[in-house]
Write a protein that holds these residues in place. Structure first.
Motif, PDB file in Angstrom:
ATOM      1  N   LYS A 164       3.509  -3.732 -10.806  1.00 22.66           N
ATOM      2  CA  LYS A 164       2.688  -2.539 -10.568  1.00 22.66           C
ATOM      3  C   LYS A 164       2.305  -2.392  -9.095  1.00 22.66           C
ATOM      4  CE  LYS A 164      -1.671  -4.835 -11.821  1.00 22.66           C
ATOM      5  NZ  LYS A 164      -2.826  -4.829 -12.753  1.00 22.66           N
ATOM      6  N   GLU A 165       2.276  -3.539  -8.383  1.00 18.80           N
ATOM      7  CA  GLU A 165       1.952  -3.477  -6.947  1.00 18.80           C
ATOM      8  C   GLU A 165       3.004  -2.712  -6.149  1.00 18.80           C
ATOM      9  OE1 GLU A 165       1.916  -6.219  -8.730  1.00 18.80           O
ATOM     10  OE2 GLU A 165      -0.119  -7.061  -8.631  1.00 18.80           O
ATOM     11  N   ASN A 166       4.221  -2.633  -6.701  1.00 19.90           N
ATOM     12  CA  ASN A 166       5.291  -1.912  -6.002  1.00 19.90           C
ATOM     13  C   ASN A 166       4.916  -0.453  -5.757  1.00 19.90           C
ATOM     14  OD1 ASN A 166       6.766  -4.223  -6.071  1.00 19.90           O
ATOM     15  ND2 ASN A 166       8.260  -3.542  -7.581  1.00 19.90           N
ATOM     16  N   PHE A 167       4.107   0.114  -6.631  1.00 19.63           N
ATOM     17  CA  PHE A 167       3.717   1.518  -6.462  1.00 19.63           C
ATOM     18  C   PHE A 167       2.660   1.687  -5.383  1.00 19.63           C
ATOM     19  CE2 PHE A 167       5.201   0.994 -10.851  1.00 19.63           C
ATOM     20  CZ  PHE A 167       6.228   1.947 -10.873  1.00 19.63           C
ATOM     21  N   LYS A 168       1.910   0.612  -5.121  1.00 19.66           N
ATOM     22  CA  LYS A 168       0.884   0.661  -4.077  1.00 19.66           C
ATOM     23  C   LYS A 168       1.452   0.343  -2.701  1.00 19.66           C
ATOM     24  CE  LYS A 168      -2.525  -1.194  -7.371  1.00 19.66           C
ATOM     25  NZ  LYS A 168      -3.426  -2.345  -7.630  1.00 19.66           N
ATOM     26  N   ASP A 169       2.488  -0.484  -2.669  1.00 21.15           N
ATOM     27  CA  ASP A 169       2.969  -1.014  -1.393  1.00 21.15           C
ATOM     28  C   ASP A 169       3.481   0.034  -0.413  1.00 21.15           C
ATOM     29  OD1 ASP A 169       2.165  -3.521  -1.976  1.00 21.15           O
ATOM     30  OD2 ASP A 169       4.115  -4.318  -2.498  1.00 21.15           O
ATOM     31  N   PRO A 170       4.185   1.083  -0.861  1.00 26.36           N
ATOM     32  CA  PRO A 170       4.603   2.099   0.126  1.00 26.36           C
ATOM     33  C   PRO A 170       3.427   2.687   0.899  1.00 26.36           C
ATOM     34  CG  PRO A 170       5.791   2.410  -1.921  1.00 26.36           C
ATOM     35  CD  PRO A 170       4.745   1.369  -2.198  1.00 26.36           C
ATOM     36  N   PHE A 171       2.281   2.826   0.233  1.00 25.02           N
ATOM     37  CA  PHE A 171       1.097   3.366   0.911  1.00 25.02           C
ATOM     38  C   PHE A 171       0.540   2.343   1.907  1.00 25.02           C
ATOM     39  CE2 PHE A 171       1.372   5.484  -3.218  1.00 25.02           C
ATOM     40  CZ  PHE A 171       1.406   6.824  -2.811  1.00 25.02           C
ATOM     41  N   LYS A 172       0.628   1.038   1.530  1.00 27.37           N
ATOM     42  CA  LYS A 172       0.196  -0.007   2.461  1.00 27.37           C
ATOM     43  C   LYS A 172       1.089  -0.035   3.699  1.00 27.37           C
ATOM     44  CE  LYS A 172      -1.639  -3.147  -1.101  1.00 27.37           C
ATOM     45  NZ  LYS A 172      -1.456  -4.453  -1.751  1.00 27.37           N
TER      46      LYS A 172
END
Length: 358
Positions: free
Chosen positions: A70-78
């Motif tokens: 699920k972190e994969n969806f957050k990482d582009p924003f990071k």
């Protein structure tokens, strides 16, 4: 004339910092202003911040996972946040050149450098480029490789083989100080066990399961990784550390044999110091397989023995270390034939040339 300024980046593991640590003293001695861009809580911060002549800056970074999470969806924003932070930082610092050792944190820095028109040089230690370096390569002027085979993966004629960069301080250790630091008597051959900066649970467990038997043959220095100490073990001839930085050269000079993962930076340092090594590379289940390629290359050249992680048991570990001792003379003879190129000086020269053209 304004002072020359360089920005270094790279992190996530100690291997993504070691080449930077190797070249920093030269740039300090020559009067360069040095800044380092890393992550907020990565090991690069622990290794770089104590150097008073280097200013550390942290930016947001994603992990660029190869598996579903699920972190994969957050990482582009990071990563996008990290690009914006790096863009502002580089605009403020105005370096002549950026040098990247790889790792996830380097991607936003390299993208921001291209946006600012600042030339960048990348160093790739492994035989095949990691995901972070693959993403960052289009934004670099030069990509420097430890293995000649790596050039097959680099397009646009920007790749250059330079060999392995080894920290010069590793050659100046003190054996007696290393034994004293580890509280070892020095009566038996010393086995150094390293699982990388994060440790290696399977190796740690196999060693501890067979510790009594191993201590019959060796005195042991076990660098077991952060939070991996086992305080219940208190046996003569066994020293454990979470991680070692400043005193590593002394421990290496006290070492007769090495049991290690197969990260490129580490194994080339063992090669330069002529230490017979048993390599247990990360399996393909836990990695992209780069350590397997590194280990097999060293095995083929007669520098190391290899034990696949899938075959690792307490019994196979003891037998493999017995075989390593029996073959040590041959391994050392092969290592004596290794022709080390002046890789560190070549890296520094290429960085300076790139900065001059800017």
């Amino acid at each position: 004339m304004s002072k020359k300024r360089i920005v270094l980046t790279g992190g996530g593991t100690a291997g993504h910092v070691m080449v930077n640590l190797a070249i920093i003293p030269t740039f300090i001695n020559e009067g360069w202003k040095i800044d380092y861009i890393g992550s907020k809580n990565g090991i690069e911060r622990e290794l770089i911040e104590p150097i008073s002549e280097v200013t550390y800056h942290s930016v947001s970074t994603g992990k660029l996972r190869r598996y579903m999470a699920k972190e994969n969806f957050k990482d582009p924003f990071k990563v996008m946040k990290g690009i914006a932070q790096s863009f502002r930082l580089l605009g403020k610092l105005k370096p002549q050149v950026v040098f990247s050792k790889g790792g996830f944190v380097s991607v936003p820095v390299l993208i921001a450098a291209r946006m600012r028109g600042i030339p960048a040089v990348i160093h790739e230690s492994d035989m095949t480029p990691g995901l972070a370096n693959k993403l960052a390569m289009p934004f670099a002027k030069k990509v420097l490789a430890t293995f000649p085979e790596t050039l097959e993966s680099i397009s646009d004629n920007k790749g250059k083989w330079i060999g392995a960069v080894v920290r010069s301080e590793l050659f100046h250790g003190d054996k007696q100080k290393g034994l004293a630091d580890a509280n070892l008597p020095g009566e038996k051959p010393v086995l150094l066990i390293m699982g990388g900066s994060a440790g290696a649970q399977r190796i740690n467990q196999a060693v501890r399961d067979q510790l009594d038997q191993l201590l019959e043959q060796f005195e042991i220095i076990h660098i077991c990784g952060k939070n991996n100490l086992e305080p219940s073990i208190n046996q003569k001839g066994y020293a454990q550390f979470e991680y070692v930085s400043d005193g590593l050269s002394d421990l290496l000079h006290a070492t007769d044999y090495v049991l290690s993962r197969a990260g490129a930076n580490a194994i080339f340092e063992f090669l330069a110091l002529k230490k017979p090594m048993l390599l247990i590379p990360l399996s393909k289940k836990a990695s992209r397989g780069d350590q397997i390629l590194n280990a097999n290359s060293f095995k083929k050249q007669g520098y190391a023995h290899v034990l696949e992680e899938e075959n690792l048991t307490g019994e196979s570990l003891v037998k493999s270390l017995d075989d390593l001792r029996a073959a040590s003379a041959t391994l050392k003879e092969n290592m004596n034939n290794y022709k080390s190129v002046e890789a560190k000086e070549e890296v520094i020269k290429i960085i300076k040339t790139t900065a001059k053209h800017n």
